[in-house]
Design a protein around this motif. Structure first.
Motif, PDB file in Angstrom:
ATOM      1  N   LYS A 102       0.861  -1.180   0.000  1.00  0.00           N
ATOM      2  CA  LYS A 102       0.000   0.000   0.000  1.00  0.00           C
ATOM      3  C   LYS A 102       0.893   1.224   0.000  1.00  0.00           C
ATOM      4  O   LYS A 102       1.917   1.251   0.688  1.00  0.00           O
ATOM      5  N   GLY A 107      -3.109   4.872   1.872  1.00  0.00           N
ATOM      6  CA  GLY A 107      -3.118   3.513   1.331  1.00  0.00           C
ATOM      7  C   GLY A 107      -3.919   3.363   0.060  1.00  0.00           C
ATOM      8  O   GLY A 107      -4.304   2.246  -0.305  1.00  0.00           O
ATOM      9  N   ASN A 217       2.062  -2.540   7.705  1.00  0.00           N
ATOM     10  CA  ASN A 217       1.505  -1.983   6.468  1.00  0.00           C
ATOM     11  C   ASN A 217      -0.009  -1.794   6.538  1.00  0.00           C
ATOM     12  O   ASN A 217      -0.673  -1.691   5.505  1.00  0.00           O
ATOM     13  N   LEU A 219      -3.584   0.249   8.063  1.00  0.00           N
ATOM     14  CA  LEU A 219      -4.040   1.628   8.246  1.00  0.00           C
ATOM     15  C   LEU A 219      -4.722   1.730   9.601  1.00  0.00           C
ATOM     16  O   LEU A 219      -5.628   0.941   9.903  1.00  0.00           O
ATOM     17  N   LYS A 247      -1.632   5.114   7.070  1.00  0.00           N
ATOM     18  CA  LYS A 247      -0.727   3.971   6.967  1.00  0.00           C
ATOM     19  C   LYS A 247       0.287   3.967   8.102  1.00  0.00           C
ATOM     20  O   LYS A 247       0.859   5.006   8.450  1.00  0.00           O
TER      21      LYS A 247
END
Length: 317
Positions: A102, A107, A217, A219, A247
């Protein structure tokens, strides 16, 4: 060496000699991992990364906001683009992006190839439509010649995005004091071990900042604000549950990538620890993992020592 590499490297000096005066002097950054990509493609991506001609008025390059000496950040709360315009968010490090799926703080982009188009076309960053760059860039003989060697096609957006992606995926290294400890058992100071224990087992920071990349990785809303001016992931999904989600960044080289957070609102590691120690601000979307805690001065010093141990040894203090 494979034949295609050999041909490219033989041709390169000739191409440089016959290129017109628009060829620029590039920063001599040595890619750190060339296991996957053709080295000539990485070389092309490197030249493009440092070329201000990628901006509408030839004033801003990718490296303007992603300086190698600062682990590919710029030390600004938000970056300066063309005409002195400020970007909307803090420039994140590009370190180890090859291990991510992402991109952008919200993202919203799923590949580095597509991500390259975003700053190129943002009016506060590089300022133009992708079509504005062509034929300006395709008229650069070196770029067009390398595109023909690599892809048997003229230099175009396809070649541009593939080359930039290849270069960025080579900004990869695990060469820090922390890595010396984990891989080789080398400990320069027991503060590193104490800080790592606090990080992993006491404060559970590794729930979000785990693994060799020090990010999962995902959110998350980390309670930075009670009310978010920049609503983060919500701008992509339109789901109110995503308001304030951004993120989770890597912590590698964190000691030289300040200021922190999506808006650069926290200046120091002490500020970051203070934010988390109070449990963040009250917000309905805040991650349940954000809980208040108390550290002694010695524990805080150990935690900061550990975080500083994540800096690559090839980068200056």
């Amino acid at each position: 060496m494979k034949t295609r590499y050999w041909i490219g490297l033989i041709c390169l000096p000739f191409l440089i000699q016959c290129t017109d005066n628009s060829t620029i002097e590039k920063y001599q950054f040595v890619p750190l991992d060339t296991l996957v990509y053709n080295s000539l493609l990485v070389e092309l991506g490197e030249m493009l990364f440092f070329d201000p001609r990628l901006s509408l008025n030839n004033s801003v390059s990718c490296a303007s906001c992603h300086n190698p000496k600062l682990a590919f950040t710029d030390g600004e709360k938000s970056s300066l683009g063309i005409h002195g315009r400020r970007g909307k968010r803090n420039s994140p490090t590009l370190w180890n992006v090859k291990n991510q799926d992402k991109f952008m703080w919200d993202g919203g982009i799923k590949s580095l190839e597509i991500q390259a188009l975003v700053p190129l076309q943002d009016t506060n960053e590089m300022g133009g439509e992708i079509t504005d760059l062509f034929p300006k860039l395709s008229n650069v003989l070196l770029y067009d010649s390398l595109a023909k060697i690599l892809f048997n096609r003229s230099f175009d957006p396809f070649v541009l995005t593939r080359a930039l992606s290849a270069f960025q995926k080579n900004i990869f290294q695990e060469n820090s004091p922390y890595d010396d400890w984990k891989k080789n058992g080398l400990i320069l100071d027991s503060a590193l071990v104490r800080g790592a224990n606090l990080f992993d087992d006491v404060l559970n920071c590794a729930n979000c900042h785990g693994g060799v990349g020090f990010t999962n990785n995902s959110l998350q809303n980390n309670g930075l604000y009670s009310v978010y001016e920049d609503q983060g992931r919500y701008n992509i999904t339109g789901d109110s549950a995503d308001i304030g989600k951004f993120k989770v960044p890597t912590l590698r080289n964190i000691s030289i990538t300040s200021p922190y957070m999506h808006d650069g609102s926290l200046e120091t590691l002490q500020d970051v620890i203070k934010h988390y120690s109070k449990g963040g601000e009250v917000n309905g979307n805040k991650s349940p993992l954000i809980e208040a805690f108390t550290l002694s001065k010695k524990e805080e010093a150990d935690l900061i020592y550990f975080l500083k141990s994540l800096k690559d040894k090839n980068l200056a203090n």
